[in-house]
Motif scaffolding. Structure first.
Motif, short mmCIF file in Angstrom:
data_model
loop_
_atom_site.label_atom_id
_atom_site.label_comp_id
_atom_site.label_asym_id
_atom_site.label_seq_id
_atom_site.Cartn_x
_atom_site.Cartn_y
_atom_site.Cartn_z
N GLY A 164 -5.99 -7.52 2.93
CA GLY A 164 -6.53 -6.55 1.97
C GLY A 164 -7.51 -7.18 1.02
N GLU A 165 -7.15 -8.31 0.43
CA GLU A 165 -8.02 -9.07 -0.48
C GLU A 165 -7.91 -10.54 -0.13
OE1 GLU A 165 -10.14 -8.07 -2.74
OE2 GLU A 165 -9.70 -5.92 -2.56
N PRO A 166 -8.42 -10.96 1.02
CA PRO A 166 -8.19 -12.33 1.49
C PRO A 166 -8.83 -13.40 0.60
CG PRO A 166 -9.83 -11.25 2.85
CD PRO A 166 -9.27 -10.20 1.95
N GLU A 167 -8.03 -14.38 0.25
CA GLU A 167 -8.52 -15.53 -0.51
C GLU A 167 -8.80 -16.73 0.37
OE1 GLU A 167 -6.05 -16.46 -3.89
OE2 GLU A 167 -5.54 -14.35 -4.20
N VAL A 168 -8.19 -16.73 1.56
CA VAL A 168 -8.38 -17.85 2.47
C VAL A 168 -8.22 -17.38 3.90
CG1 VAL A 168 -5.93 -18.50 2.35
CG2 VAL A 168 -7.63 -20.21 3.04
#
Length: 592
Positions: free
Chosen positions: A558-562
């Motif tokens: 949904g809100e990928p950081e990596v």
């Protein structure tokens, strides 16, 4: 300036045409051969473009000839220039030799642009303003004399090699001597030095040894590129790691001397580059190195939104291997796009499928089937090989190329992932094998980390970088697939980690979307005992060294950081060995 701009620019600001001066009497031989001195002023340069003012009515044809020749030179149209040479000049030089003289001069001078202005008559000669800029030697301003042979319609350029660059004289050669400045320092994203000074020392040697790379003599495949940049033949260059990927930024600008024979045309000093701040995160890099341990393989971590590479270890950029079932991310994307599959699709429970009369087994001959979510979570070859065959070679290659196959990666020096051209893959069996990451498909950990990042960004592939962006701007992206398709693939990848082959990548409280891969290097098909009443003649135990282990993932969904890509050579099943590596790297990236 493009051709249209050059032509329109030629009609502005022209002085009224002068009446052609009366000819002086002379012998027939003098009338047949008349040399007009044409002075060309050149100002330092970088590529060839621009235009001249074309002669109008009552302009001497000799002047028109010079204008036409100089305009063609401006735009690098050597064929047009060659047509304006005298017959004697064409007898002395072939068109290839003529063109090569200009190209060699341009490369030697590191020329980038050359622009010409309006031809002006001056004391019986024609002056042509020419602006040339060079990458290394700055601005060069020198007159050039072009001899014109003949009169009127018979006028032609009497050309020699000295006319390939201003400042040359008959018999003189254009040559350069260059030297490099000291190499710039390499910094981590938090400004910790990773490589400094000529000895490339670091405050964090345990990290530096894994990412900095080596420097040395330029490999043969890069020599043409570096020569064009003006680097000396003995320049020290980056061979791998950050030294290779950031070679241009670290090298600075060469300096040196440009000579026409013994005459110095220009001289500059080398200019060192400022320290280069990279995107490498020390804690994430340490996690990647620790997780990889002493195994042969590659690990990469990417920040999807910014495209920054946070960490890489091992052969993450260079290790090409068949990607196994991580390729099913690409195959199912194509299937969803074409309406071959959707979340309501269901498939029979089978242990194998048959294509072109050949059986393709599921891993270890396991029975596999159910909904699309279930068969993706369990990585059923019996479903995705036929899906690839139904998709067809052309569409399979197209979707793979949109994800980044068969193109140079954004990281300089990284290996190119490949899938054969549609017309070269072969029959349905070969297409089906390619769809499950076997056959002649090759990828790196960087490739499959980028594939994961693309799904995480709702079908947009980010442009990757090893440079830290202080403003943390979103990376430019390329649309690979529709948003709704990427959302469906994400649901499938979540099921892999939640309940499928990738559960060892699960992190409590974090939505990890992933896909395992187990690429066969040799057959893993169960054998039949060769000796009656002797089951030991064939062991059912799988040899883990027969397969590469893969894992491609991102988090949080949904809100990928990596996003990560993991590849372990001859290390068994992806879910058993690669997934735990991915979990450690993802956790470190989320904690940083």
């Amino acid at each position: 300036m493009n051709d249209r701009q050059g032509r329109s620019g030629q009609s502005r600001g022209r002085a009224p045409a002068r009446q052609a001066p009366a000819r002086r009497a002379g012998s027939a031989a003098q009338r047949r051969r008349r040399t007009v001195a044409v002075v060309v002023f050149v100002a330092g340069a970088a590529s060839f473009g621009g235009g001249l003012v074309v002669g109008a009515a009552h302009v001497p044809q000799e002047r028109t000839l010079v204008e036409r020749f100089a305009a063609a030179w401006s735009r690098g149209d050597y064929a047009a220039m060659y047509r304006d040479l005298s017959a004697a000049s064409r007898d002395r030089f072939t068109r290839e030799q003529f063109s090569a003289a200009y190209r060699t001069a341009r490369e030697t001078a590191t020329a980038v642009t050359l622009r010409t202005g309006e031809v002006r008559e001056q004391d019986g000669s024609y002056v042509v303003p020419v602006v040339v800029r060079t990458r290394i030697f700055g601005t060069i301003t020198r007159p050039m004399t072009l001899p014109v042979e003949g009169e009127g319609e018979d006028a032609r350029i009497a050309w020699g090699r000295e006319h390939a660059f201003p400042g040359l004289t008959p018999g003189a050669k254009l040559r350069r001597e260059t030297r490099m400045p000291p190499r710039a320092d390499i910094l981590a994203r938090d400004n910790t030095p990773l490589a400094t000074g000529p000895d490339r020392t670091s405050d964090v040697p345990d990290v530096a040894i894994n990412v900095v790379g080596r420097v040395g003599e330029a490999p043969a495949e890069r020599r043409d590129e570096l020569r064009e940049r003006g680097w000396p033949s003995d320049a020290t260059v980056g061979l791998n790691g950050l030294e290779r990927a950031l070679d241009i930024q670290l090298a600075g600008t060469p300096g040196g001397t440009l000579r026409a024979g013994d005459t110095v045309l220009a001289r500059t000093e080398p200019r060192a580059a400022a320290p280069v701040r990279t995107s490498i995160s020390i804690p994430v890099e340490r996690a990647a190195v620790t997780a990889l341990a002493d195994r042969l393989g590659g690990v990469v971590a990417i920040a999807p939104r910014t495209g920054e590479v946070l960490a890489f270890a091992g052969i993450a950029f260079s290790g090409l291997q068949p990607p196994g079932s991580t390729m099913k991310i690409i195959t199912v994307t194509g299937g969803l796009e074409q309406g071959i599959a959707d979340l309501s699709s269901s498939y029979p429970v089978e242990t194998f499928t048959t294509l072109e009369g050949v059986e393709l087994e599921n891993a270890n001959g396991e029975a596999c089937g159910g909904t699309l979510t279930q068969v993706f979570a369990e990585s059923c070859n019996s479903v995705f090989a036929p899906m690839g065959a139904q998709l067809g070679a052309e569409k399979l290659v197209d979707i793979a190329e949109r994800f980044g196959f068969n193109r140079q990666p954004d990281i300089p020096g990284a290996a190119i992932p490949t899938i054969p051209a549609a017309g070269e893959i072969g029959d349905a069996l070969a297409v089906g094998s390619s769809a499950i990451g076997q056959g002649r498909v090759q990828a790196t950990a960087l490739t499959m980390g980028t594939v994961a990042a693309t799904i995480g960004l709702r079908g947009r592939r980010p442009r990757l970088s090893l440079l830290y962006d202080e403003r943390q701007r979103a990376a430019p992206t390329t649309r690979v697939t529709r948003t709704e398709v990427a959302r469906t693939v994400e649901k499938l990848m979540l099921a892999v980690v939640r309940e499928g082959t990738g559960t060892l990548a699960a992190i409590p409280g974090v939505k990890v979307a992933g896909k395992t891969g187990t690429a066969e290097l040799e057959t893993t098909k169960r054998c039949e005992p060769t000796e009656e009443n002797n089951p030991e003649s064939c062991s059912d135990e799988a040899d883990p060294t027969d397969t590469d282990a893969w894992f491609s993932a991102y988090a949080p969904a949904g809100e990928p950081e990596v996003a990560v890509g993991v590849m372990l050579v001859r290390a068994g099943a992806g879910g058993d060995t690669a997934a735990p590596v991915a979990r450690q790297v993802i956790q470190a990236a989320l904690d940083r």
